[in-house]
Design an enzyme around this catalytic site. Structure first.
Site, PDB file in Angstrom:
ATOM      1  N   SER A 173     -39.144 -55.183  26.156  1.00  0.00           N
ATOM      2  CA  SER A 173     -38.777 -54.581  24.871  1.00  0.00           C
ATOM      3  C   SER A 173     -37.272 -54.727  24.682  1.00  0.00           C
ATOM      4  CB  SER A 173     -39.124 -53.089  24.909  1.00  0.00           C
ATOM      5  OG  SER A 173     -38.570 -52.414  23.794  1.00  0.00           O
ATOM      6  N   TYR A 204     -39.054 -43.921  27.866  1.00  0.00           N
ATOM      7  CA  TYR A 204     -39.585 -45.238  27.501  1.00  0.00           C
ATOM      8  C   TYR A 204     -38.620 -46.347  27.936  1.00  0.00           C
ATOM      9  CZ  TYR A 204     -41.449 -48.992  24.554  1.00  0.00           C
ATOM     10  OH  TYR A 204     -41.973 -50.181  24.098  1.00  0.00           O
TER      11      TYR A 204
HETATM   12  P1  NAI Z   1     -50.589 -50.700  20.539  1.00  0.00           P
HETATM   13  O1  NAI Z   1     -50.710 -49.236  20.786  1.00  0.00           O
HETATM   14  O2  NAI Z   1     -51.175 -51.273  19.304  1.00  0.00           O
HETATM   15  O3  NAI Z   1     -51.155 -51.504  21.799  1.00  0.00           O
HETATM   16  C1  NAI Z   1     -51.114 -50.979  23.098  1.00  0.00           C
HETATM   17  C2  NAI Z   1     -52.438 -51.271  23.775  1.00  0.00           C
HETATM   18  O4  NAI Z   1     -52.379 -50.816  25.131  1.00  0.00           O
HETATM   19  C3  NAI Z   1     -53.600 -50.518  23.113  1.00  0.00           C
HETATM   20  O5  NAI Z   1     -54.686 -51.385  22.891  1.00  0.00           O
HETATM   21  C4  NAI Z   1     -53.929 -49.415  24.121  1.00  0.00           C
HETATM   22  O6  NAI Z   1     -55.284 -49.015  24.086  1.00  0.00           O
HETATM   23  C5  NAI Z   1     -53.554 -50.105  25.424  1.00  0.00           C
HETATM   24  N1  NAI Z   1     -53.329 -49.197  26.557  1.00  0.00           N
HETATM   25  C6  NAI Z   1     -52.600 -48.051  26.560  1.00  0.00           C
HETATM   26  N2  NAI Z   1     -52.648 -47.481  27.781  1.00  0.00           N
HETATM   27  C7  NAI Z   1     -53.389 -48.303  28.561  1.00  0.00           C
HETATM   28  C8  NAI Z   1     -53.799 -48.262  29.921  1.00  0.00           C
HETATM   29  N3  NAI Z   1     -53.456 -47.246  30.739  1.00  0.00           N
HETATM   30  N4  NAI Z   1     -54.549 -49.273  30.410  1.00  0.00           N
HETATM   31  C9  NAI Z   1     -54.933 -50.298  29.597  1.00  0.00           C
HETATM   32  N5  NAI Z   1     -54.588 -50.376  28.312  1.00  0.00           N
HETATM   33  C10 NAI Z   1     -53.831 -49.393  27.797  1.00  0.00           C
HETATM   34  O7  NAI Z   1     -49.013 -50.996  20.552  1.00  0.00           O
HETATM   35  P2  NAI Z   1     -48.182 -52.368  20.553  1.00  0.00           P
HETATM   36  O8  NAI Z   1     -47.035 -52.132  19.663  1.00  0.00           O
HETATM   37  O9  NAI Z   1     -49.054 -53.520  20.314  1.00  0.00           O
HETATM   38  O10 NAI Z   1     -47.643 -52.370  22.061  1.00  0.00           O
HETATM   39  C11 NAI Z   1     -47.948 -53.410  22.968  1.00  0.00           C
HETATM   40  C12 NAI Z   1     -46.805 -53.535  23.942  1.00  0.00           C
HETATM   41  O11 NAI Z   1     -45.633 -53.892  23.206  1.00  0.00           O
HETATM   42  C13 NAI Z   1     -46.461 -52.257  24.691  1.00  0.00           C
HETATM   43  O12 NAI Z   1     -46.166 -52.574  26.038  1.00  0.00           O
HETATM   44  C14 NAI Z   1     -45.207 -51.756  23.988  1.00  0.00           C
HETATM   45  O13 NAI Z   1     -44.399 -50.986  24.847  1.00  0.00           O
HETATM   46  C15 NAI Z   1     -44.560 -53.057  23.622  1.00  0.00           C
HETATM   47  N6  NAI Z   1     -43.567 -52.972  22.555  1.00  0.00           N
HETATM   48  C16 NAI Z   1     -43.926 -52.574  21.280  1.00  0.00           C
HETATM   49  C17 NAI Z   1     -42.962 -52.511  20.286  1.00  0.00           C
HETATM   50  C18 NAI Z   1     -43.286 -52.100  18.885  1.00  0.00           C
HETATM   51  O14 NAI Z   1     -42.336 -51.874  18.106  1.00  0.00           O
HETATM   52  N7  NAI Z   1     -44.540 -51.988  18.486  1.00  0.00           N
HETATM   53  C19 NAI Z   1     -41.556 -52.845  20.583  1.00  0.00           C
HETATM   54  C20 NAI Z   1     -41.309 -53.275  21.916  1.00  0.00           C
HETATM   55  C21 NAI Z   1     -42.287 -53.326  22.866  1.00  0.00           C
END
Ligand code: NAI
Length: 260
Positions: free
Chosen positions: A149, A162
């Site tokens: 990130s 975070y």
């Molecule tokens: P999202 O919430 O749409 O996707 C996250 C996914 O991880 C979901 O499908 C959720 O069910 C799954 N998940 C959560 N805990 C879990 C666990 N213990 N085991 C397996 N799966 C699990 O959010 P997004 O934005 O797509 O995030 C994806 C990655 O991107 C994350 O690592 C987040 O930290 C990172 N990120 C997101 C940013 C943003 O602005 N949306 C910015 C920088 C990084």
């Protein structure tokens, strides 16, 4: 502008946190590129779509499967990688699952610290460990890409929990890249900026608005929030032969957020 279109025919991609958001879009792109996709997530039903990711890939003529997996549990990740063996073995591992817990350093609760570090940092560590062990055992080195990130290198208010997990992802990536290079395994990370997903409830709108209204700690030079589509290609690039001499790298996809 042209489009980079790596192909992953006959390759198996394991991706965690691919039910929603960035992971989902990345899984769909790998499916389109010919890969067999093994989705590991605690949820099967997406927050942001009607059809589960593996079904969407299969509807498009690809091959995919879903396995309920909690990345905080090393045995579950090993089982997920084991499932990939049924399709020839993991060639690409994407450690993307993550969650957000905000709050001031003064209010930090030990349980919250453990929870967020378990998913965002330990989950990545376990994913690398399981995939690399399998690749080494099979004698088939592949590529590993983690989700870092902008928080891997920048602090923002009320985000210390975070930010510290994403700082850890950066160094887990670099340390693993160093150790696994002798096996021919590359380890890299993608660092998304403000990406409109339902990562936090309502974040899709909030990120979109904040990116263009000056409400963030600093503005996004490109003047808008990113989308999962903006980010997914970076995973495909780092996983592909085009990146055969790239390892230990963190590729930011942030609309220029880090340049000033
Ligand atoms: P999202 O919430 O749409 O996707 C996250 C996914 O991880 C979901 O499908 C959720 O069910 C799954 N998940 C959560 N805990 C879990 C666990 N213990 N085991 C397996 N799966 C699990 O959010 P997004 O934005 O797509 O995030 C994806 C990655 O991107 C994350 O690592 C987040 O930290 C990172 N990120 C997101 C940013 C943003 O602005 N949306 C910015 C920088 C990084």
């Amino acid at each position: 502008m042209g489009r980079l279109n790596p192909t992953f025919d006959d390759e198996t991609v394991v991706i965690t946190g691919a039910t929603s958001g960035i992971g989902r879009e990345t899984a769909l792109r790998f499916g389109d590129a010919g890969a067999t996709v093994v989705v590991g997530d605690i949820e099967e039903e997406p927050k942001d779509a009607d059809v589960p990711t593996h079904e969407a890939i299969e509807d498009g003529g690809g091959t995919a499967t879903f396995q309920r997996t909690d990345v905080t549990d090393r045995e579950q990740i090993r089982d997920l990688v084991g499932t990939a063996r049924e399709y020839g073995g993991v060639d690409v591992m994407i450690n993307n699952a993550g969650l957000y817990i905000g709050g001031s350093v003064l209010d930090l609760e030990p349980e919250e610290f453990d929870r967020i570090h378990s998913v965002n940092a330990k989950g990545v560590y376990f994913g690398i460990q399981a995939a690399a062990a399998d690749m080494i055992e099979r004698g088939e080195p592949g590529a590993i890409v983690n989700t870092a990130s902008i928080s891997s290198s920048h602090a923002q208010f009320d985000q210390v929990q975070y930010d510290s997990t994403k700082g850890a992802v950066r160094m887990i990536t670099r340390g693993s890249a160093l150790e696994l290079a002798e096996h021919g395994i590359r380890v890299n990370a993608v660092g998304p900026g403000q990406i409109a997903t339902e990562f936090i409830e309502g974040w899709t709108e909030e990120a979109t608005e904040a990116a263009s209204s000056g409400d963030l700690i600093k503005d996004v030079p490109l003047g808008r929030a990113g989308t999962p589509e903006d980010v997914a290609g970076a995973y495909l690039y780092l996983a592909s032969e085009e990146a055969s001499y790239v390892t230990g790298e963190l590729l930011f996809v942030d609309g220029g957020w880090q340049v000033f």
